[in-house]
Write a protein that holds these residues in place. Sequence first.
Motif, PDB file in Angstrom:
ATOM      1  N   LYS A 140      86.370  57.100  65.054  1.00  0.00           N
ATOM      2  CA  LYS A 140      85.464  55.458  64.685  1.00  0.00           C
ATOM      3  C   LYS A 140      85.254  55.786  62.665  1.00  0.00           C
ATOM      4  CE  LYS A 140      85.658  52.078  67.433  1.00  0.00           C
ATOM      5  NZ  LYS A 140      86.048  50.742  66.541  1.00  0.00           N
ATOM      6  N   PRO A 141      86.176  55.177  61.661  1.00  0.00           N
ATOM      7  CA  PRO A 141      84.991  55.499  60.848  1.00  0.00           C
ATOM      8  C   PRO A 141      84.018  54.729  60.925  1.00  0.00           C
ATOM      9  CG  PRO A 141      87.473  54.297  61.263  1.00  0.00           C
ATOM     10  CD  PRO A 141      86.919  54.349  62.669  1.00  0.00           C
ATOM     11  N   GLU A 142      83.122  54.897  59.524  1.00  0.00           N
ATOM     12  CA  GLU A 142      81.652  54.523  59.491  1.00  0.00           C
ATOM     13  C   GLU A 142      82.265  53.997  58.170  1.00  0.00           C
ATOM     14  OE1 GLU A 142      76.819  55.401  59.341  1.00  0.00           O
ATOM     15  OE2 GLU A 142      77.980  56.039  57.169  1.00  0.00           O
ATOM     16  N   ILE A 143      81.900  52.032  58.368  1.00  0.00           N
ATOM     17  CA  ILE A 143      82.705  51.922  56.402  1.00  0.00           C
ATOM     18  C   ILE A 143      81.933  51.644  55.665  1.00  0.00           C
ATOM     19  CG2 ILE A 143      84.109  49.980  55.741  1.00  0.00           C
ATOM     20  CD1 ILE A 143      85.512  50.057  58.509  1.00  0.00           C
ATOM     21  N   GLU A 144      81.845  52.537  54.512  1.00  0.00           N
ATOM     22  CA  GLU A 144      80.797  53.005  53.676  1.00  0.00           C
ATOM     23  C   GLU A 144      81.346  52.315  52.434  1.00  0.00           C
ATOM     24  OE1 GLU A 144      78.575  55.119  54.620  1.00  0.00           O
ATOM     25  OE2 GLU A 144      79.797  56.158  56.332  1.00  0.00           O
ATOM     26  N   CYS A 145      79.920  50.884  52.238  1.00  0.00           N
ATOM     27  CA  CYS A 145      80.323  49.807  51.151  1.00  0.00           C
ATOM     28  C   CYS A 145      79.549  49.392  50.283  1.00  0.00           C
ATOM     29  CB  CYS A 145      80.489  48.262  51.714  1.00  0.00           C
ATOM     30  SG  CYS A 145      81.677  48.012  52.910  1.00  0.00           S
ATOM     31  N   TYR A 146      79.810  49.854  48.835  1.00  0.00           N
ATOM     32  CA  TYR A 146      78.249  50.653  48.040  1.00  0.00           C
ATOM     33  C   TYR A 146      77.800  48.973  47.272  1.00  0.00           C
ATOM     34  CZ  TYR A 146      79.760  55.097  49.112  1.00  0.00           C
ATOM     35  OH  TYR A 146      79.402  56.512  49.585  1.00  0.00           O
ATOM     36  N   ASP A 147      79.237  48.231  47.576  1.00  0.00           N
ATOM     37  CA  ASP A 147      78.677  46.740  47.040  1.00  0.00           C
ATOM     38  C   ASP A 147      79.552  45.843  47.437  1.00  0.00           C
ATOM     39  OD1 ASP A 147      81.615  47.405  45.761  1.00  0.00           O
ATOM     40  OD2 ASP A 147      80.693  47.709  43.892  1.00  0.00           O
ATOM     41  N   MET A 148      80.327  44.753  47.048  1.00  0.00           N
ATOM     42  CA  MET A 148      80.748  43.672  48.217  1.00  0.00           C
ATOM     43  C   MET A 148      82.097  43.945  47.347  1.00  0.00           C
ATOM     44  SD  MET A 148      80.358  40.691  50.157  1.00  0.00           S
ATOM     45  CE  MET A 148      79.539  40.108  50.253  1.00  0.00           C
ATOM     46  N   GLY A 149      82.529  44.525  46.357  1.00  0.00           N
ATOM     47  CA  GLY A 149      84.331  44.586  46.432  1.00  0.00           C
ATOM     48  C   GLY A 149      84.599  46.324  47.484  1.00  0.00           C
ATOM     49  N   GLY A 150      84.493  46.552  48.232  1.00  0.00           N
ATOM     50  CA  GLY A 150      84.019  47.812  48.690  1.00  0.00           C
ATOM     51  C   GLY A 150      84.730  46.931  50.612  1.00  0.00           C
ATOM     52  N   LEU A 151      83.664  46.106  50.714  1.00  0.00           N
ATOM     53  CA  LEU A 151      84.159  44.686  51.787  1.00  0.00           C
ATOM     54  C   LEU A 151      85.006  44.855  51.928  1.00  0.00           C
ATOM     55  CD1 LEU A 151      82.822  44.056  54.566  1.00  0.00           C
ATOM     56  CD2 LEU A 151      81.307  43.119  53.443  1.00  0.00           C
ATOM     57  N   ALA A 164      82.962  59.246  61.373  1.00  0.00           N
ATOM     58  CA  ALA A 164      83.303  60.285  59.813  1.00  0.00           C
ATOM     59  C   ALA A 164      83.333  58.456  58.824  1.00  0.00           C
ATOM     60  CB  ALA A 164      84.587  60.836  59.700  1.00  0.00           C
ATOM     61  N   SER A 165      82.982  59.282  57.824  1.00  0.00           N
ATOM     62  CA  SER A 165      82.217  57.989  57.149  1.00  0.00           C
ATOM     63  C   SER A 165      83.759  58.034  56.358  1.00  0.00           C
ATOM     64  CB  SER A 165      81.625  58.591  55.561  1.00  0.00           C
ATOM     65  OG  SER A 165      81.850  60.155  55.177  1.00  0.00           O
ATOM     66  N   LEU A 166      83.641  56.746  55.660  1.00  0.00           N
ATOM     67  CA  LEU A 166      85.122  55.848  55.079  1.00  0.00           C
ATOM     68  C   LEU A 166      84.739  55.215  53.673  1.00  0.00           C
ATOM     69  CD1 LEU A 166      87.903  55.259  54.853  1.00  0.00           C
ATOM     70  CD2 LEU A 166      87.361  53.364  56.237  1.00  0.00           C
ATOM     71  N   ASN A 167      85.183  55.765  52.836  1.00  0.00           N
ATOM     72  CA  ASN A 167      84.491  55.129  50.886  1.00  0.00           C
ATOM     73  C   ASN A 167      85.669  54.016  51.102  1.00  0.00           C
ATOM     74  OD1 ASN A 167      82.019  56.515  50.618  1.00  0.00           O
ATOM     75  ND2 ASN A 167      83.231  58.415  51.540  1.00  0.00           N
ATOM     76  N   THR A 168      85.093  53.446  49.857  1.00  0.00           N
ATOM     77  CA  THR A 168      85.879  51.562  50.183  1.00  0.00           C
ATOM     78  C   THR A 168      86.626  51.509  49.184  1.00  0.00           C
ATOM     79  OG1 THR A 168      83.835  51.241  50.707  1.00  0.00           O
ATOM     80  CG2 THR A 168      85.403  51.383  52.009  1.00  0.00           C
ATOM     81  N   ASN A 169      85.577  52.266  47.868  1.00  0.00           N
ATOM     82  CA  ASN A 169      85.754  51.707  45.859  1.00  0.00           C
ATOM     83  C   ASN A 169      85.995  53.003  45.719  1.00  0.00           C
ATOM     84  OD1 ASN A 169      83.220  51.181  46.543  1.00  0.00           O
ATOM     85  ND2 ASN A 169      83.540  49.684  45.362  1.00  0.00           N
ATOM     86  N   THR A 170      86.654  52.732  44.566  1.00  0.00           N
ATOM     87  CA  THR A 170      86.485  53.894  43.429  1.00  0.00           C
ATOM     88  C   THR A 170      85.892  53.369  42.122  1.00  0.00           C
ATOM     89  OG1 THR A 170      88.524  54.385  42.788  1.00  0.00           O
ATOM     90  CG2 THR A 170      87.461  54.757  41.139  1.00  0.00           C
ATOM     91  N   MET A 171      84.745  54.919  42.273  1.00  0.00           N
ATOM     92  CA  MET A 171      82.789  53.693  41.696  1.00  0.00           C
ATOM     93  C   MET A 171      82.596  55.359  40.591  1.00  0.00           C
ATOM     94  SD  MET A 171      80.702  54.404  44.680  1.00  0.00           S
ATOM     95  CE  MET A 171      79.551  53.937  44.017  1.00  0.00           C
ATOM     96  N   ASN A 172      82.333  54.603  39.766  1.00  0.00           N
ATOM     97  CA  ASN A 172      81.172  55.519  38.999  1.00  0.00           C
ATOM     98  C   ASN A 172      79.861  55.723  40.148  1.00  0.00           C
ATOM     99  OD1 ASN A 172      81.510  55.251  36.759  1.00  0.00           O
ATOM    100  ND2 ASN A 172      80.475  53.617  36.516  1.00  0.00           N
ATOM    101  N   PHE A 173      79.716  57.510  39.950  1.00  0.00           N
ATOM    102  CA  PHE A 173      78.733  58.043  41.598  1.00  0.00           C
ATOM    103  C   PHE A 173      78.132  59.462  40.150  1.00  0.00           C
ATOM    104  CE2 PHE A 173      76.451  59.645  45.175  1.00  0.00           C
ATOM    105  CZ  PHE A 173      77.123  58.561  46.337  1.00  0.00           C
ATOM    106  N   GLY A 174      76.860  58.725  40.016  1.00  0.00           N
ATOM    107  CA  GLY A 174      76.203  59.507  39.032  1.00  0.00           C
ATOM    108  C   GLY A 174      74.559  60.452  39.184  1.00  0.00           C
ATOM    109  N   ILE A 175      74.237  60.826  38.228  1.00  0.00           N
ATOM    110  CA  ILE A 175      72.913  60.773  38.280  1.00  0.00           C
ATOM    111  C   ILE A 175      72.597  60.349  37.031  1.00  0.00           C
ATOM    112  CG2 ILE A 175      71.032  62.959  38.447  1.00  0.00           C
ATOM    113  CD1 ILE A 175      72.717  63.865  40.761  1.00  0.00           C
ATOM    114  N   VAL A 176      71.529  59.094  37.545  1.00  0.00           N
ATOM    115  CA  VAL A 176      70.618  58.883  36.019  1.00  0.00           C
ATOM    116  C   VAL A 176      69.346  58.371  36.754  1.00  0.00           C
ATOM    117  CG1 VAL A 176      70.868  56.904  34.782  1.00  0.00           C
ATOM    118  CG2 VAL A 176      73.094  57.046  35.356  1.00  0.00           C
TER     119      VAL A 176
END
Length: 475
Positions: A341-352, A296-308
Amino acid sequence: MAKEQVAGFEDSYEVEGKMALPYTYFAGRVGSKFITTIRDQQKIMGVKCPACNTVYLPPRQVCDKDFTDIRDNWVELNNTGTVTTFTVVRYDDRHLPRPAPYVLALIQLDGAGTPFMHIVEECKIEDVKIGMKVEAVFAKETTNTILDIDHFKPAPEKISIHALNTARKQWNPADEPATNEKRKGGKPDMATPVIIAAALTGAATMKNQNPSVPYTPEEFAEEAWKCWQAGAAMVHVHAREDGGMATHDHGRIKATHDAIKDRCPELIVNLSSAVGMGKTAEQRISQIVAIKPEMASLNTNTMNFGIVERKTGKIFIDYVFENTFTMLQDFSRAMEENGVKPEIECYDMGGLDNTLLIARQGIFSDPMNFNFVWGVAGGQAFRAESFIAMMNALPPRANFTTCGVGTDEFPCIMQSCLLGGHMRVGLEDNIRMPDGRLARGSYELVEVAVSIASALGRPVATATEARLIMGMKPR
Ligand SMILES: [Zn+2]
């Protein structure tokens, strides 16, 4: 017939005669199964020698290289193959299967190590070439012979990844350590099979953007099957309602998950823990705990998630995707405790870095599996050097895959494949082919990933190999 004079018998002569000799014979245990499987199931089966990996077609009882008894080691082959040589039959005979002229060829099926003889039709005789791809056409009525494959016809050139995988040796970490064990060596690793995942939906891609986005469990099963055929070892799924809305409903998600598993039992199903905008933490994780997918996906940080809009920078949807430390910790625990098994989603280095911090609690089982996500409005855009930085920040033995939104998809998966990582494609991330036309389905994007792997000479992972690499229980 030439007549010879025999000394002392000048009057002797020879009588020319003809004899018809119809006969039947037992095709043997192996030969019988070969013929009846073609007749009853329209499947072409060979036998594979476990010692030397040669796949024999037609099948035989004993390997002629090492004398291993191989009679029970059946493998299903594709209906496609290559003409290795051929002849044109130019004289008629009532015992021949066709009136002359016709082409009799040696055809090596994809995945087979030996060729067998058959007829090539549906093209001009002068167009038959050595190396041409052909496809079996099955007979409408059985004759209980090899002519239950009526003939072969020209087939479009396409790599059959399952055939290639049947023919090669299965990857074994004992012979060949995984990329994650030897990454620090600095040499690109082309030996570890590359895992291709297909993200079929996402929470936001709709049928009006690409009609192949699945909504119903049946549509998911069909799309997953096509991706599986094309070479994916895993599908990533956000279940939808019939009308296309993302859903956190356990029943609907389970029906979707199970429909895929029924159709492709080997495929790994990876469920999203982000089930659409505005869902609570409880709604996001309880379905994972209830259904217990393999991943399953596991998200790692609070972030903007927009449509721009990319060209103008105009904001269409402004949304904050909440993933607090507490959620990261609780979701990780819930997944690991339930064998997901978590799939650890990193949208940037901060999430990692967030994940590495939480990981000090000892939550994660080895190896950890990361996904570097590029191009979300709110996350980082794809840059080759950022990719390297993230890869170098991974903990020991971790695996990485990657995905990118829109046109970021192709360069990021190429870089990942080159660096020994894995690849995710699919309509969740990108609806178009590299040339800009709409993809016919996620499977067509999987085909692009397969072509990248083959250009780099990397084998494509089977689901069994993917489980070994990602540290999942074998099935
Ligand atoms: Zn997703």
